[in-house]
Design an enzyme around this catalytic site. Sequence first.
Site, mmCIF file in Angstrom:
data_model
loop_
_atom_site.group_PDB
_atom_site.id
_atom_site.type_symbol
_atom_site.label_atom_id
_atom_site.label_comp_id
_atom_site.label_asym_id
_atom_site.label_seq_id
_atom_site.Cartn_x
_atom_site.Cartn_y
_atom_site.Cartn_z
ATOM 1 N N SER A 107 -5.558 11.253 2.383
ATOM 2 C CA SER A 107 -6.034 9.953 2.866
ATOM 3 C C SER A 107 -5.164 9.385 3.980
ATOM 4 O O SER A 107 -5.575 8.439 4.654
ATOM 5 C CB SER A 107 -6.091 8.951 1.702
ATOM 6 O OG SER A 107 -4.833 8.848 1.053
ATOM 7 N N ASP B 142 0.840 -1.191 0.000
ATOM 8 C CA ASP B 142 0.000 0.000 0.000
ATOM 9 C C ASP B 142 0.875 1.241 0.000
ATOM 10 O O ASP B 142 2.040 1.196 0.398
ATOM 11 C CB ASP B 142 -0.908 0.000 1.239
ATOM 12 C CG ASP B 142 -2.118 0.905 1.085
ATOM 13 O OD1 ASP B 142 -3.210 0.392 0.806
ATOM 14 O OD2 ASP B 142 -1.959 2.130 1.224
ATOM 15 N N HIS C 225 0.205 3.829 1.868
ATOM 16 C CA HIS C 225 0.017 4.526 3.143
ATOM 17 C C HIS C 225 0.848 3.919 4.273
ATOM 18 O O HIS C 225 1.354 2.805 4.177
ATOM 19 C CB HIS C 225 -1.464 4.484 3.541
ATOM 20 C CG HIS C 225 -2.354 5.191 2.581
ATOM 21 N ND1 HIS C 225 -2.960 4.558 1.526
ATOM 22 C CD2 HIS C 225 -2.733 6.505 2.501
ATOM 23 C CE1 HIS C 225 -3.688 5.431 0.838
ATOM 24 N NE2 HIS C 225 -3.563 6.614 1.408
#
Length: 366
Positions: A294, A208, A210
């Site tokens: 995000s 990912d 993040h």
Amino acid sequence: MTEFAQDTLKPKADNPAAPRLLHWLPAAFLLAVVGLGAVVTLTSPGFQERVTGKDIITGTWQLSWEKGLDAKVPWRDPSVNLWGSMNYRLFAEARDGALVGKEGWLFTSEEYQTAAGDEAEIAAKVKYISEVRDELAKDGAKLVVVLIPAKARVYSEDLSAQVPAQKAPVYASFRQSLTTAGIISPDLLASFQAEKQKSSRDLFFRTDTHWTPEGAKVAAQTVALAVQELAPDLPPAEYAVQIKPATERRGDLLRYVPGPAPDQVREGEYIRTDEGGGGLLGDETLAVTLVGTSYSADSKDNVWHFDDALSQALKTEVLNAAQEGKGPIVPMREYLKSEDRKNNPPRIVIWEIPERFLRVKYQETK
């Protein structure tokens, strides 16, 4: 023109040193899929179905038929995923948008991209951040910029492709530009590097873009030290965190390569334990506002809870004005004009900005 770092370290099908099988495997796979697809398509209900109310001569019937067929042919998605998995396992490659690292690590291509106008765009970001600082100061609020280092920078040892040399100084130089402009920006890169030395916990998800809950917590603790120096008497709040059992999480980079195993995540549930907690609906004033992307937004995919980790580290409730899918600039522009700012004037605004967005041009900043 935008340039991409190429993963030249991986064996390609046209690499003379690669096994002979790899030279003809892509063509054989394509022929097999096309042959099987032709048989399945000709016998599928979607192929034989006529779309009523559409004109054959003008092409509207063909367009509608193609869209319907694409949705009804059962072999399309499995074949795409199968080839993506084979491409990953045989060639260690992903589709455009991601790059494959070592031991299951994936990286977004955004962290490798460069262009001739990057330096000017980054300078424009510093200018706009300074304008935001001045706007917030009209209400007596102070700005803290949380510059999130690129995943490829934090885990450079897990890369299989070289990041362009001109990206090496970006993080440090941008923070220095902010410091010169009188804007507080804690050094998250140093905190992440120190944490890696003493802990084996991943600070970013392998599949990912993040950070993990652990990475968000380290960031929150670093930011809290800077905020507490600016405002040591924030409205008090106490939090406890309960760690949930480990679960699988499929990262956003698996859209580009379906081969690697999903991440394991232990999400934290933050619970306020003191008697306060009215927020905007009660009598309590929230002195700290978080704006960002995000990495901060309260969404269904957010398992890192940066806002909650900040509240715990600061020992005060944080108002979350971050938004998902808009980058760092648009949420701040909207917050400055929002009812949240008007009804709950902050003392501190924390602006979370990922390094990989610094070169992205936003017309809204002009």
